[in-house]
Design a protein around this motif. Structure first.
Motif, PDB file in Angstrom:
ATOM      1  N   LYS A  40     -18.254  88.595 -51.189  1.00 52.69           N
ATOM      2  CA  LYS A  40     -18.867  87.288 -51.478  1.00 52.69           C
ATOM      3  C   LYS A  40     -18.171  86.603 -52.642  1.00 52.69           C
ATOM      4  CE  LYS A  40     -23.342  88.486 -49.600  1.00 52.69           C
ATOM      5  NZ  LYS A  40     -24.748  88.775 -49.864  1.00 52.69           N
ATOM      6  N   ILE A  41     -17.778  87.374 -53.653  1.00 55.12           N
ATOM      7  CA  ILE A  41     -17.039  86.794 -54.784  1.00 55.12           C
ATOM      8  C   ILE A  41     -15.704  86.255 -54.286  1.00 55.12           C
ATOM      9  CG2 ILE A  41     -15.849  87.331 -56.957  1.00 55.12           C
ATOM     10  CD1 ILE A  41     -18.164  89.353 -57.512  1.00 55.12           C
ATOM     11  N   CYS A  42     -15.028  87.012 -53.440  1.00 55.34           N
ATOM     12  CA  CYS A  42     -13.751  86.561 -52.876  1.00 55.34           C
ATOM     13  C   CYS A  42     -13.905  85.223 -52.149  1.00 55.34           C
ATOM     14  CB  CYS A  42     -13.195  87.589 -51.888  1.00 55.34           C
ATOM     15  SG  CYS A  42     -12.451  89.037 -52.627  1.00 55.34           S
ATOM     16  N   LEU A  67      -9.496  92.864 -51.271  1.00 53.22           N
ATOM     17  CA  LEU A  67      -8.408  91.932 -51.535  1.00 53.22           C
ATOM     18  C   LEU A  67      -8.510  90.799 -50.524  1.00 53.22           C
ATOM     19  CD1 LEU A  67      -5.767  91.453 -53.172  1.00 53.22           C
ATOM     20  CD2 LEU A  67      -4.578  92.713 -51.385  1.00 53.22           C
ATOM     21  N   GLY A  68      -8.728  89.591 -50.991  1.00 50.22           N
ATOM     22  CA  GLY A  68      -8.848  88.458 -50.092  1.00 50.22           C
ATOM     23  C   GLY A  68     -10.028  88.565 -49.137  1.00 50.22           C
ATOM     24  N   GLY A  69     -11.095  89.201 -49.598  1.00 46.85           N
ATOM     25  CA  GLY A  69     -12.270  89.358 -48.758  1.00 46.85           C
ATOM     26  C   GLY A  69     -12.146  90.465 -47.729  1.00 46.85           C
ATOM     27  N   LEU A  70     -11.038  91.200 -47.774  1.00 50.68           N
ATOM     28  CA  LEU A  70     -10.810  92.302 -46.847  1.00 50.68           C
ATOM     29  C   LEU A  70     -10.918  93.620 -47.597  1.00 50.68           C
ATOM     30  CD1 LEU A  70      -7.718  90.831 -45.002  1.00 50.68           C
ATOM     31  CD2 LEU A  70     -10.081  90.838 -44.211  1.00 50.68           C
ATOM     32  N   VAL A  71     -11.476  94.617 -46.945  1.00 52.29           N
ATOM     33  CA  VAL A  71     -11.613  95.936 -47.543  1.00 52.29           C
ATOM     34  C   VAL A  71     -10.384  96.752 -47.155  1.00 52.29           C
ATOM     35  CG1 VAL A  71     -13.018  98.022 -47.650  1.00 52.29           C
ATOM     36  CG2 VAL A  71     -14.112  95.792 -47.392  1.00 52.29           C
TER      37      VAL A  71
END
Length: 92
Positions: A40-42, A67-71
């Motif tokens: 959510k922060i991403c 990273l960039g909303g990806l795990v």
């Protein structure tokens, strides 16, 4: 220019004018942090698009983390060995 190199260059260029929302937050590279709040922060980060493009184009970067909303995690979580995988908002 290689796709990963271009994505990294684009991210570095964007960072001249904007700071990433994850700056100084070690949870983004943690093995144990819950990824949902970090994703959510991403999503609200001014560098989201560039960071996500880099995450999707390269196996470089943190072995564990968001990273960039990806795990991201290694193929073998118990040993940390193997190529890094990018999972779209899924941890596990």
């Amino acid at each position: 220019m290689h796709r990963a190199t271009r994505a990294y260059a684009d991210l570095r260029e964007a960072m001249r004018d904007n700071l990433p929302s994850c700056l100084g937050d070690d949870r983004f590279t943690s093995e144990t942090a819950a990824p949902e709040p970090l994703i959510k922060i991403c999503a609200g980060c001014p560098l989201y698009s560039q960071c996500r493009a880099m995450a999707m184009s390269s196996n470089k970067g943190p072995i564990f983390g968001v990273l960039g909303g990806l795990v991201r995690r290694p193929d073998n979580p118990s040993t940390g060995a193997g190529p890094r995988r990018v999972l779209d908002g899924i941890y596990g």
